[in-house]
Each structure stands twice: as C-alpha cells, then as structure tokens.
Motif scaffolding. Structure first.
Motif, mmCIF file in Angstrom:
data_model
loop_
_atom_site.group_PDB
_atom_site.id
_atom_site.type_symbol
_atom_site.label_atom_id
_atom_site.label_comp_id
_atom_site.label_asym_id
_atom_site.label_seq_id
_atom_site.Cartn_x
_atom_site.Cartn_y
_atom_site.Cartn_z
ATOM 1 N N ASP A 109 2.306 4.212 5.466
ATOM 2 C CA ASP A 109 1.876 2.959 5.580
ATOM 3 C C ASP A 109 0.355 3.098 4.901
ATOM 4 O O ASP A 109 -0.104 2.344 4.347
ATOM 5 C CB ASP A 109 1.776 2.743 6.945
ATOM 6 C CG ASP A 109 1.352 1.168 7.069
ATOM 7 O OD1 ASP A 109 0.678 0.467 6.196
ATOM 8 O OD2 ASP A 109 1.746 0.563 8.116
ATOM 9 N N ASN B 127 1.632 -0.481 -0.628
ATOM 10 C CA ASN B 127 0.921 -0.537 0.879
ATOM 11 C C ASN B 127 -0.533 0.175 0.745
ATOM 12 O O ASN B 127 -1.482 -0.311 0.541
ATOM 13 C CB ASN B 127 1.993 -0.092 1.892
ATOM 14 C CG ASN B 127 1.615 -0.517 3.491
ATOM 15 O OD1 ASN B 127 0.394 -0.620 3.705
ATOM 16 N ND2 ASN B 127 2.510 -0.827 4.165
ATOM 17 N N ASN C 152 -3.518 -5.580 1.728
ATOM 18 C CA ASN C 152 -3.203 -4.861 2.841
ATOM 19 C C ASN C 152 -3.917 -3.545 2.993
ATOM 20 O O ASN C 152 -4.449 -3.061 4.106
ATOM 21 C CB ASN C 152 -1.643 -4.250 2.459
ATOM 22 C CG ASN C 152 -1.002 -3.539 3.848
ATOM 23 O OD1 ASN C 152 -1.523 -2.261 4.090
ATOM 24 N ND2 ASN C 152 -0.151 -3.908 4.508
ATOM 25 N N ASP C 153 -4.561 -2.806 1.929
ATOM 26 C CA ASP C 153 -5.435 -1.803 1.758
ATOM 27 C C ASP C 153 -6.145 -2.144 0.468
ATOM 28 O O ASP C 153 -5.732 -2.450 -0.554
ATOM 29 C CB ASP C 153 -4.387 -0.510 2.154
ATOM 30 C CG ASP C 153 -5.043 0.446 2.839
ATOM 31 O OD1 ASP C 153 -6.406 0.190 3.240
ATOM 32 O OD2 ASP C 153 -4.465 1.441 3.558
ATOM 33 N N ASN D 232 -2.007 4.354 9.743
ATOM 34 C CA ASN D 232 -3.154 4.826 9.070
ATOM 35 C C ASN D 232 -4.016 5.909 9.428
ATOM 36 O O ASN D 232 -4.158 6.051 10.530
ATOM 37 C CB ASN D 232 -3.602 3.734 8.605
ATOM 38 C CG ASN D 232 -4.291 3.695 7.230
ATOM 39 O OD1 ASN D 232 -4.407 4.740 6.562
ATOM 40 N ND2 ASN D 232 -4.107 2.309 6.516
ATOM 41 N N ASN E 129 -6.469 -6.182 8.047
ATOM 42 C CA ASN E 129 -5.731 -4.910 7.794
ATOM 43 C C ASN E 129 -6.653 -3.668 7.467
ATOM 44 O O ASN E 129 -7.434 -3.338 8.246
ATOM 45 C CB ASN E 129 -4.452 -5.101 7.085
ATOM 46 C CG ASN E 129 -3.393 -3.980 7.144
ATOM 47 O OD1 ASN E 129 -3.822 -2.839 7.568
ATOM 48 N ND2 ASN E 129 -2.261 -4.092 6.756
ATOM 49 N N GLU F 60 -4.341 -0.303 12.592
ATOM 50 C CA GLU F 60 -4.207 -0.267 11.165
ATOM 51 C C GLU F 60 -5.844 -0.143 10.996
ATOM 52 O O GLU F 60 -6.689 -0.523 11.659
ATOM 53 C CB GLU F 60 -3.561 -1.383 10.407
ATOM 54 C CG GLU F 60 -2.368 -0.898 9.701
ATOM 55 C CD GLU F 60 -2.190 -0.385 8.576
ATOM 56 O OE1 GLU F 60 -3.577 0.186 8.081
ATOM 57 O OE2 GLU F 60 -1.544 -0.112 7.829
HETATM 58 MG MG MG Z 1 -0.842 -0.541 5.219
#
Ligand code: MG
Length: 307
Positions: free
Chosen positions: A231, A178, A120-121, A270, A76, A34
């Motif tokens: 994602d 996400n 997460n991002d 990703n 992440n 990721e």
């Molecule tokens: Mg993600």
C-alpha cells in the motif's frame, strides 16, 4: 528445554535493524491508518485515520496521541514539503492540497478539465515537482471518500509542476497505482500496483521506472509482494525499499531481492522514517501506530543533508 520468551520479530535485516528490536505500539483506536509523516517542527507523527475521516497526531516527546483535525475529507498520504508545509492527498476533495500551519488550500484537482479519482500517495522531487498516484478507492469505497465516477476512466500517476502549473500523466500502464517513492538520486521511481484490492487476480507488485527529464521510461516489475500488497513504502539512504504488506514490513534491496522483514501485529498500510535522528520507522497498521528503531534514515533526508 529453553522457552523462547521473546521470539524475534525482525528477520534478516542485519545492519538495518537490530535483531532484538521489536515494534512498540504508540497509539491505537483508529479505523484504518494510512499516510504517516514525521513533522519535525511539531516533534510528532501525523497520520490519516481514513475510516474515521480525521488526522491523528502522536507527540513523541509527550507520549500522547490527539486528534489533529476532524472532517478532513478523507486525507490519505502526505509528505513534508521543503518549505515546511504538508502536501497531502484528499480522497473526498479528489485533489492534492497543502496544509500550512493548519490552513488548507488546493494545489491541483484536475487535468484537462477532468477531476482526479482519489489521490492516494504523494512525493515531492528535488526540483519541486509533486508526483502522486490516483487509484479509485476513494470513489469506490464508501468508508474512504464519496462514491463517484472516474472522469477519465483510468488510474494514472501524475506529475504537477507548481512553477508552470502544468499537470501531466507520467505513468499510464499501472492498473491501480498506490504507494510511490524515488530512489536516493531520483533516477528511479517506484510505484506499487494494488489492483488485487479490487479483483481476485489483480496485481500485488511494485514497479520501477527510469526517470528521464520528468518522464517515466522502461517500466518493469521490481518485486512481487506475496502476502497482501504494498500500500505504501519508503526508500532508505542506501536505496533499500521498506514496504507495507499483510506480513508486516518487508525490505527489498535496490536490485529487488527480499532482505527480510519486521513482524507487526496488524496489517500494515504505510510507514515513514522520522524521529529526532530520522532513524525511527513509524508504521501505520490498521487500528494502530507502531515504531521501531532502525540503523538507517530516509533517502530524502539523507539527500538533503548531503547536498
Ligand atoms: Mg496507499
């Protein structure tokens, strides 16, 4: 009868990827890949092996892969800050943090006294504000963080202003936000909803919002990803959206039309643009990192060089 020795893996991306191109595997051996990011000063790609609780690095010039950091508290997504530091999400520490030359420091970990779930991002806007998603995966999946409870019983997208130290929710109507990215002029914020990862009839689409004075308005479904879910994704200089999916990489035009895709041997989580010219697409796909040359660059890179 002619035998097709090299079946095409690039579909319908005229002007974006040469039809004869194919992804090359640069590295393998990760558990769940990721958060790829091109680090220009290092000439390398950094990415998270979440299940391995480590950050891996592939040097493009050397052609070598190494462990950049271990015991990283389940990082992440990450993004390069204009000042050269790296802004990254930590599931384990439930926060957004900075890596400056290997020294890690906290940026923001809570709002209104409540800790985040597991950021997460993350992206950085032109005004320096930091925008990030906060789904529950790092507190719900043992291999991706530390099991725990949500302290606000929901999953929001947040905006953090480092000048005022203010953090506020900007999107509250996505079940499990996400991936996220801005359009080239930052007038639109795209955010994926991957709640199908948690429940059978959950969402697997990308939403778009108009960005007005640091707030998100007029939320609507931009695209439904039919195979798996989105994602993570990036936007190119023309505003096309390049997303992960179970079918490899998919590319959507700014009006949400599916332009085509790139087959990848493993499920893609990703991706990011990078390389010396910014035209290489690096793809984090389950155990491996892949690369394929494109004919475009990331929106943020294009924006910075044109300003
Ligand atoms: Mg993600």
């Amino acid at each position: 009868m002619a035998i097709e020795m090299n079946p095409r893996v690039v579909h319908g991306l005229e002007g974006l990827v040469d039809a004869s191109a194919r992804p090359a595997r640069l590295a393998t051996g990760a558990g769940w890949s990721e958060g790829p990011m091109w680090a220009p000063a290092r000439g390398s790609v950094l990415w998270s092996d979440i299940h391995g609780n480590r950050i891996l690095e592939h040097s493009l010039a050397e052609g070598t892969t190494s462990v950049y950091r271990e015991d990283v508290e389940f990082t992440n997504g990450r993004v390069l800050h204009p000042d050269g530091s790296i802004i990254q999400c930590s599931h384990g520490r439930r926060r957004i943090e900075r890596d400056r030359d290997g020294t890690i420091s906290e940026i923001v970990a809570s709002f209104g006294g409540r800790r985040f779930n597991s950021p997460n991002d993350v992206v950085v806007a032109g005004d320096g504000s930091i925008w990030f998603t906060d789904p529950p995966y790092g507190i719900r999946i043992a291999a991706e963080g530390h099991l725990g409870e949500s302290e606000y019983d929901d999953c929001f997208v947040f905006r953090y202003d480092p000048d005022s130290d203010e953090v506020r929710p900007v999107i509250v109507d996505i079940e499990e936000p996400n991936g996220l990215a801005f359009s080239p002029d930052e007038s639109v914020l795209y955010v994926s909803d991957t709640s199908i990862a948690s429940r059978k009839n959950g969402n697997h689409h990308i939403r778009a919002y108009d960005v007005v004075s640091g707030r998100c308005k007029n939320g609507r479904v931009f695209a439904v990803v039919e195979q798996g879910f989105s994602d993570g994704f990036r936007i190119d200089a023309d505003g096309n959206l390049w997303t992960s999916s179970a079918a490899g990489v998919l590319v959507y035009s700014p009006d949400g039309a599916l332009l085509g895709g790139i087959d990848v041997p493993e499920t893609v989580a990703n991706l990011c643009f990078g390389g010396p010219e910014g035209t290489t697409l690096f793809i984090a796909a389950t155990t491996s990192l892949y690369a394929i040359e494109t004919l475009t660059v990331d929106a943020t890179r294009a924006g910075r060089t044109s300003r």
